[in-house]
Design an enzyme around this catalytic site. Structure first.
Site, PDB file in Angstrom:
ATOM      1  N   TYR A 159       0.848  -1.196   0.000  1.00 39.40           N
ATOM      2  CA  TYR A 159       0.000   0.000   0.000  1.00 39.40           C
ATOM      3  C   TYR A 159       0.884   1.247   0.000  1.00 39.40           C
ATOM      4  O   TYR A 159       0.694   2.174  -0.788  1.00 39.40           O
ATOM      5  CB  TYR A 159      -0.908  -0.017   1.239  1.00 39.40           C
ATOM      6  CG  TYR A 159      -1.832   1.177   1.335  1.00 39.40           C
ATOM      7  CD1 TYR A 159      -3.118   1.127   0.800  1.00 39.40           C
ATOM      8  CD2 TYR A 159      -1.419   2.357   1.945  1.00 39.40           C
ATOM      9  CE1 TYR A 159      -3.963   2.221   0.882  1.00 39.40           C
ATOM     10  CE2 TYR A 159      -2.253   3.454   2.024  1.00 39.40           C
ATOM     11  CZ  TYR A 159      -3.530   3.379   1.495  1.00 39.40           C
ATOM     12  OH  TYR A 159      -4.366   4.475   1.561  1.00 39.40           O
ATOM     13  N   ASP A 160       1.879   1.231   0.875  1.00 37.64           N
ATOM     14  CA  ASP A 160       2.770   2.386   0.984  1.00 37.64           C
ATOM     15  C   ASP A 160       3.493   2.682  -0.324  1.00 37.64           C
ATOM     16  O   ASP A 160       3.695   3.840  -0.696  1.00 37.64           O
ATOM     17  CB  ASP A 160       3.799   2.156   2.090  1.00 37.64           C
ATOM     18  CG  ASP A 160       3.159   2.170   3.462  1.00 37.64           C
ATOM     19  OD1 ASP A 160       3.811   1.781   4.438  1.00 37.64           O
ATOM     20  OD2 ASP A 160       1.969   2.562   3.551  1.00 37.64           O
TER      21      ASP A 160
ATOM     22  N   GLU B  34     -31.193  39.211  11.193  1.00 35.30           N
ATOM     23  CA  GLU B  34     -29.930  38.541  10.837  1.00 35.30           C
ATOM     24  C   GLU B  34     -29.993  38.058   9.402  1.00 35.30           C
ATOM     25  O   GLU B  34     -31.072  37.824   8.885  1.00 35.30           O
ATOM     26  CB  GLU B  34     -29.747  37.277  11.706  1.00 35.30           C
ATOM     27  CG  GLU B  34     -29.772  37.523  13.171  1.00 35.30           C
ATOM     28  CD  GLU B  34     -29.864  36.225  13.969  1.00 35.30           C
ATOM     29  OE1 GLU B  34     -29.894  35.131  13.366  1.00 35.30           O
ATOM     30  OE2 GLU B  34     -29.896  36.329  15.202  1.00 35.30           O
TER      31      GLU B  34
ATOM     32  N   LYS C 193     -30.184  35.413   6.551  1.00 35.44           N
ATOM     33  CA  LYS C 193     -30.583  34.004   6.511  1.00 35.44           C
ATOM     34  C   LYS C 193     -29.550  33.299   5.635  1.00 35.44           C
ATOM     35  O   LYS C 193     -29.559  33.420   4.411  1.00 35.44           O
ATOM     36  CB  LYS C 193     -31.981  33.836   5.922  1.00 35.44           C
ATOM     37  CG  LYS C 193     -32.466  32.398   6.000  1.00 35.44           C
ATOM     38  CD  LYS C 193     -33.941  32.309   5.694  1.00 35.44           C
ATOM     39  CE  LYS C 193     -34.521  30.970   6.115  1.00 35.44           C
ATOM     40  NZ  LYS C 193     -33.867  29.822   5.495  1.00 35.44           N
TER      41      LYS C 193
ATOM     42  N   ASP D 253     -27.475  30.700   3.567  1.00 31.37           N
ATOM     43  CA  ASP D 253     -27.922  29.630   2.678  1.00 31.37           C
ATOM     44  C   ASP D 253     -26.914  28.485   2.726  1.00 31.37           C
ATOM     45  O   ASP D 253     -26.060  28.352   1.870  1.00 31.37           O
ATOM     46  CB  ASP D 253     -28.043  30.189   1.259  1.00 31.37           C
ATOM     47  CG  ASP D 253     -28.777  29.234   0.359  1.00 31.37           C
ATOM     48  OD1 ASP D 253     -29.391  28.269   0.877  1.00 31.37           O
ATOM     49  OD2 ASP D 253     -28.739  29.439  -0.865  1.00 31.37           O
TER      50      ASP D 253
ATOM     51  N   TYR E 150     -21.474  29.522  11.291  1.00 31.96           N
ATOM     52  CA  TYR E 150     -21.955  30.750  11.925  1.00 31.96           C
ATOM     53  C   TYR E 150     -23.050  30.386  12.918  1.00 31.96           C
ATOM     54  O   TYR E 150     -24.055  29.786  12.533  1.00 31.96           O
ATOM     55  CB  TYR E 150     -22.524  31.716  10.884  1.00 31.96           C
ATOM     56  CG  TYR E 150     -21.449  32.271   9.977  1.00 31.96           C
ATOM     57  CD1 TYR E 150     -20.727  33.402  10.347  1.00 31.96           C
ATOM     58  CD2 TYR E 150     -21.148  31.654   8.763  1.00 31.96           C
ATOM     59  CE1 TYR E 150     -19.729  33.916   9.520  1.00 31.96           C
ATOM     60  CE2 TYR E 150     -20.152  32.153   7.932  1.00 31.96           C
ATOM     61  CZ  TYR E 150     -19.444  33.279   8.317  1.00 31.96           C
ATOM     62  OH  TYR E 150     -18.467  33.772   7.505  1.00 31.96           O
TER      63      TYR E 150
ATOM     64  N   LYS F 134     -37.932  36.194   2.573  1.00 28.74           N
ATOM     65  CA  LYS F 134     -37.224  35.671   1.399  1.00 28.74           C
ATOM     66  C   LYS F 134     -37.130  36.756   0.333  1.00 28.74           C
ATOM     67  O   LYS F 134     -38.128  37.407   0.035  1.00 28.74           O
ATOM     68  CB  LYS F 134     -37.981  34.473   0.822  1.00 28.74           C
ATOM     69  CG  LYS F 134     -37.824  33.199   1.631  1.00 28.74           C
ATOM     70  CD  LYS F 134     -36.433  32.608   1.417  1.00 28.74           C
ATOM     71  CE  LYS F 134     -36.272  31.251   2.039  1.00 28.74           C
ATOM     72  NZ  LYS F 134     -36.926  30.171   1.341  1.00 28.74           N
TER      73      LYS F 134
ATOM     74  N   CYS G 170     -51.749  20.610 -37.854  1.00 28.82           N
ATOM     75  CA  CYS G 170     -50.807  20.061 -36.881  1.00 28.82           C
ATOM     76  C   CYS G 170     -49.385  20.133 -37.435  1.00 28.82           C
ATOM     77  O   CYS G 170     -49.140  19.690 -38.562  1.00 28.82           O
ATOM     78  CB  CYS G 170     -51.176  18.607 -36.584  1.00 28.82           C
ATOM     79  SG  CYS G 170     -49.919  17.736 -35.645  1.00 28.82           S
TER      80      CYS G 170
ATOM     81  N   CYS H 207     -48.306  16.214 -38.313  1.00 27.15           N
ATOM     82  CA  CYS H 207     -48.912  15.362 -39.339  1.00 27.15           C
ATOM     83  C   CYS H 207     -49.697  16.135 -40.389  1.00 27.15           C
ATOM     84  O   CYS H 207     -50.137  15.559 -41.375  1.00 27.15           O
ATOM     85  CB  CYS H 207     -49.811  14.319 -38.682  1.00 27.15           C
ATOM     86  SG  CYS H 207     -51.271  15.041 -37.907  1.00 27.15           S
TER      87      CYS H 207
ATOM     88  N   CYS I 172     -54.685  18.443 -32.108  1.00 23.50           N
ATOM     89  CA  CYS I 172     -54.526  17.808 -33.415  1.00 23.50           C
ATOM     90  C   CYS I 172     -55.705  16.841 -33.566  1.00 23.50           C
ATOM     91  O   CYS I 172     -56.042  16.122 -32.630  1.00 23.50           O
ATOM     92  CB  CYS I 172     -53.198  17.040 -33.458  1.00 23.50           C
ATOM     93  SG  CYS I 172     -53.082  15.851 -34.811  1.00 23.50           S
TER      94      CYS I 172
ATOM     95  N   CYS J 107     -50.719  10.395 -36.114  1.00 27.46           N
ATOM     96  CA  CYS J 107     -49.861  11.582 -36.015  1.00 27.46           C
ATOM     97  C   CYS J 107     -48.505  11.162 -35.439  1.00 27.46           C
ATOM     98  O   CYS J 107     -48.435  10.662 -34.318  1.00 27.46           O
ATOM     99  CB  CYS J 107     -50.528  12.633 -35.142  1.00 27.46           C
ATOM    100  SG  CYS J 107     -49.457  14.021 -34.753  1.00 27.46           S
TER     101      CYS J 107
HETATM  102  S1  IVH Z   1     -33.071  30.786  13.582  1.00 23.96           S
HETATM  103  C1  IVH Z   1     -36.080  28.982  16.019  1.00 23.96           C
HETATM  104  N1  IVH Z   1     -31.374  32.267  12.239  1.00 23.96           N
HETATM  105  O1  IVH Z   1     -33.068  28.598   8.368  1.00 23.96           O
HETATM  106  C2  IVH Z   1     -35.387  29.697  14.923  1.00 23.96           C
HETATM  107  N2  IVH Z   1     -32.135  30.233  11.267  1.00 23.96           N
HETATM  108  O2  IVH Z   1     -35.987  27.742   8.331  1.00 23.96           O
HETATM  109  C3  IVH Z   1     -34.744  28.743  14.041  1.00 23.96           C
HETATM  110  N3  IVH Z   1     -31.147  29.762   9.087  1.00 23.96           N
HETATM  111  O3  IVH Z   1     -32.246  25.571   8.474  1.00 23.96           O
HETATM  112  C4  IVH Z   1     -33.675  29.191  13.237  1.00 23.96           C
HETATM  113  N4  IVH Z   1     -29.908  31.554   8.945  1.00 23.96           N
HETATM  114  O4  IVH Z   1     -30.542  26.901  10.045  1.00 23.96           O
HETATM  115  C5  IVH Z   1     -32.114  31.135  12.249  1.00 23.96           C
HETATM  116  N5  IVH Z   1     -29.858  33.648  11.149  1.00 23.96           N
HETATM  117  C6  IVH Z   1     -30.592  32.531  11.187  1.00 23.96           C
HETATM  118  C7  IVH Z   1     -30.567  31.604  10.115  1.00 23.96           C
HETATM  119  C8  IVH Z   1     -31.359  30.465  10.207  1.00 23.96           C
HETATM  120  C9  IVH Z   1     -30.275  30.442   8.342  1.00 23.96           C
HETATM  121  C10 IVH Z   1     -31.729  28.468   8.721  1.00 23.96           C
HETATM  122  C11 IVH Z   1     -31.776  27.479   9.841  1.00 23.96           C
HETATM  123  C12 IVH Z   1     -32.798  26.504   9.353  1.00 23.96           C
HETATM  124  C13 IVH Z   1     -33.700  27.359   8.543  1.00 23.96           C
HETATM  125  C14 IVH Z   1     -34.996  27.527   9.252  1.00 23.96           C
END
Ligand code: IVH
Length: 742
Positions: free
Chosen positions: A55-56, A149, A151, A153, A258, A349, A464, A467, A490, A496
């Site tokens: 292996y080595d 905060e 959100k 992704d 985070y 969103k 059509c 056809c 058609c 067809c």
């Molecule tokens: S708080 C009770 N803070 O969003 C509150 N969620 O739909 C629950 N997410 O997958 C979550 N950034 O991980 C919170 N700054 C943020 C967030 C956050 C992203 C995500 C969370 C979860 C989804 C909830």
């Protein structure tokens, strides 16, 4: 890793040093896969095939080749692993209390409603009292405090700390049970291995793990150079890294965690506000985004969300909106939660992006039942991408805007004649295109620039396009939209070619007879060569006829014949679905097959017998009876039988099997929405059905779970409104008992 016997080593070195790039490419591929195989045999199966020294030596040779040809160094190469053993499978990880979801808001008015709800305690009943106790004074004067905060992704995680030490990390999964990913998360940035005192006996820290845009782009570039599959967006990329059994990629491309909320705290007072929670995280040296804000009243919230949206391209991570949380914990408790989401928090969103492009033309596409659907042909346009600033490799020190994610759209369905007319489209009209909640691109009304008269109208074909038979327009009343809808058809239901091609494609498709290799191109060839003019002709095809077709060799012809042969034993439900009886989709075909048990019993059924099948109404019954009244279909069925298609009797009723199936899925109704990162919706559906679950197209109170992927839209909102549980693909796979999640 210097091998022990120097002559062997010298030999390996000599070979590696003499290799040309071409030889090295092949050799590296072989070495990587061979070393991986031996590592599996050694670690996972405890059955090594070769001695450690052998292996080595292989490893040593690979190291030299990678040094000489760095471009061949692959991410999954065993040489890239610095300690850290792969795990054999992902173990379950329990969340106590469960990790809830968030409901979604899409505009400012919607956010104001959220404030009114939290203020009036309309949802909670108890809030007014709680506010008074908390000394909030008059409800109308001044606003409540919220934390806003980003959100993030990425992938939701929970980290467990015992006596200040990081012990375990798990994905969110279905909120109650996720997967243990400690082995990869311990390589992430922002995960302190020890907390600074004072710390509690136990803390559960929740947050999101992301791959920074810069790393995402670089990783894709590296993958591309080596001809490996790249990822569509940072979320998919990080999901793959975190859920790999082998932590090698997490070491090479460490994602960032985070922290955003506290799951549990044992042996320490719970901070009195969300903001204090963030401060505590800061003291423990978790990483925050630096974009968290306290706001008073909903107007400040709206302004903070707008600031965030403006800053979005300059952030180092991807976000898909903002999260708004009531700051005071005592108020949070008064407002409470549903089983799905806290009522004291919501997410905003960002709206779907649209782009403007030009309509090249409208194509009229003939479906298998003769419906002719208008399809917009568009100048290619990129949609759904997010823009970020990143280092410009050509000009060090300066940044340039790059697009991440998104798709190029060139076609969009226009559904029917009414939809087409409503859009006021002409050739070369300028049109906004967007991807609504789902992935399907949609076309808006043509932009009125005063030049419409100079552009050619779109003509509705009188004949059509396939056809040449005459077309006719049908009108039906759409109850939901409360208006008449015109569709084009058609009139030739017998010969067809386009209808025939579509019908055969459907018959051969994966969810019907699953005839491997019989794709659109081949079906087209078979029909235009006159070899197939009805479904049953497929089973009359001879090897010799197939092998003479363009781009078809002996071997592929033999494969097709094999696949056809195998398909003869497909279960009754699949054959019924494959026949393409209007109104009989996959689920209905399955219900009918199970109920009647055999083809003969099904064909003998009258309207009453058909309607006795659960979920079959008068509309489906009428459509089935009409289909069986047609001599063509009857003749086809007889011929298919004569050619060996078995129409086997359906298995015993489902209830007998349910007990053996993964009980989490059996008997439950799922709705799929958005893009599922690895499996896609049709595979997900197939797996759910196979596990005894049901899949429905729309969300109602009877829905048990909504499985949401990227770009999920209105179905998700509806699930939130009805309090239906929303899960992601990972959770679905876990429920399906899948251990081998990518
Ligand atoms: S708080 C009770 N803070 O969003 C509150 N969620 O739909 C629950 N997410 O997958 C979550 N950034 O991980 C919170 N700054 C943020 C967030 C956050 C992203 C995500 C969370 C979860 C989804 C909830």
């Amino acid at each position: 890793m210097e091998p022990t016997r120097s002559d062997d080593a010298a030999h390996a070195r000599a070979r590696a040093e003499a290799a040309t790039l071409e030889q090295a490419t092949a050799r590296v591929a072989w070495l990587v896969s061979e070393l991986q195989r031996h590592a599996r045999l050694y670690y996972e199966q405890d059955e090594p095939e070769i001695e450690d020294r052998a292996y080595d030596l292989l490893f040593y040779e690979l190291q030299i080749l990678e040094e000489r040809f760095p471009q061949l160094s692959r991410e999954d190469s065993p040489t890239q692993r610095v300690g850290g053993k792969p795990v054999e499978g992902l173990e379950p990880f329990e969340h106590v209390p469960p990790m809830l979801s968030l409901d979604n808001r899409f505009d400012d008015d919607h956010l104001r409603e959220f404030e009114v709800m939290t203020k009036e305690g309309r949802v909670t009943g108890g809030l007014v009292e709680a506010l008074r106790r908390a000394g909030a004074g008059s409800l109308d004067a001044g606003g409540l405090e919220y934390v806003v905060e980003p959100k993030l992704d990425g992938i939701a995680l929970e980290l467990i700390y015992e006596a200040g030490r990081f012990v375990r990390a798990g994905t969110r999964g279905d909120g109650r049970t996720g997967e243990d990913v400690t082995h990869t998360v311990s390589h992430c940035k922002g995960v302190p291995l020890r907390l600074k005192a004072p710390y509690p006996r136990e803390a559960r820290i929740r947050g999101e793990v992301v791959l920074h845009i810069e790393d995402f782009v670089r990783r894709n570039e590296a993958l591309e150079v080596r001809g490996e599959k790249t990822f569509e967006d940072p979320r998919n990329s990080v999901a793959g890294i975190i859920r790999q059994l082998d932590p090698a990629t997490a070491e090479r491309w460490p994602p960032s965690f985070y922290a955003h909320s506290l799951g549990a705290l044992d042996g320490m007072d719970w901070p009195e506000s969300e903001w204090r929670v963030l401060e505590l995280f800061g003291r423990w040296e978790f990483v925050l985004t630096g974009r968290e804000r306290v706001c008073t009243g909903i107007d400040e919230v709206i302004a903070a969300i707008a600031d965030l949206q403006e800053a979005r391209p300059r952030l180092e991570f991807g976000i898909d909106g903002a999260v708004v949380k009531l700051n005071e914990v005592s108020l949070q408790q008064a407002v409470g939660a549903t089983s799905h989401h806290p009522k004291w928090a919501t997410s905003y969103k960002y709206p779907a992006k649209e782009a403007i492009t030009e309509l090249v033309d409208v194509e009229f596409s003939v479906g298998r039942s003769g419906v002719i659907t208008p399809v917009a042909i568009l100048e290619p346009v990129r949609l759904g991408a997010n823009e970020y600033y990143r280092e410009d490799p050509d000009r060090p020190g300066s940044k340039k805007l790059v697009e991440v994610g998104g798709v190029t759209v060139t076609r969009a369905t226009l559904h029917n004649l009414t939809y087409l007319k409503d859009r006021k489209l002409r050739r070369r009209s300028r049109v906004p295109v967007y991807r609504a909640g789902d992935v399907i691109p949609k076309v808006k009304d043509a932009i009125d620039d005063g030049l419409a008269a100079m552009r050619a109208e779109i003509c509705i074909p009188q004949v059509c396009p396939s056809c040449g038979a005459s077309t006719h327009v049908e009108r039906r009343f759409d109850e939901k939209k409360e208006r008449w809808i015109e569709t084009l058809h058609c009139t030739n239901s017998v010969s067809c070619p386009a209808q025939l091609v579509r019908a055969i494609e459907h018959f051969a498709s994966r969810k019907a007879m699953d005839i491997e290799g019989l794709g659109s191109k081949l079906v087209d060839q078979l029909v235009s060569a006159g070899l197939v003019s009805r479904l049953s002709d497929l089973y009359d095809l001879a090897h010799g006829q197939l092998s003479t077709l363009d781009r078809m060799g002996e071997k592929s012809a033999a494969n097709i014949i094999d696949a056809l042969e195998r398909s003869k034993a497909q279960p009754l439900a699949r054959v019924l679905f494959g026949l393409g009886i209007p109104q009989v989709g996959e689920t209905t075909a399955r219900d009918l097959a199970l109920h009647f048990g055999s083809l003969d019993a099904f064909m003998r059924a009258d309207a009453a017998a058909l309607e006795a099948v659960p979920d079959v109404g008068p509309k489906v019954a009428a459509s089935v009876l009409e289909a069986f009244a047609s001599p063509e279909l009857l003749a086809e069925i007889l011929r298919l039988r004569a050619l060996g298609v078995q129409f086997p009797d359906a298995a015993a009723p489902v209830s007998a099997e349910v007990a053996e199936l993964p009980s989490a899925v059996a008997g439950k109704t799922f709705v799929l929405t958005g893009t599922l990162p690895t499996m896609g919706r049709s595979l997900a559906k197939e797996r759910i059905l196979a596990a005894g679950g049901k899949v429905s197209g729309s969300v109602s109170k009877r829905t048990d779970f909504v499985v949401a992927g990227a770009e999920a839209g209105s179905k998700l909102t509806k699930a939130g409104a009805l309090g239906v549980a929303v899960i992601d693909e990972v959770a679905l796979l876990a429920m399906l008992g899948d251990k081998d999640i990518p």
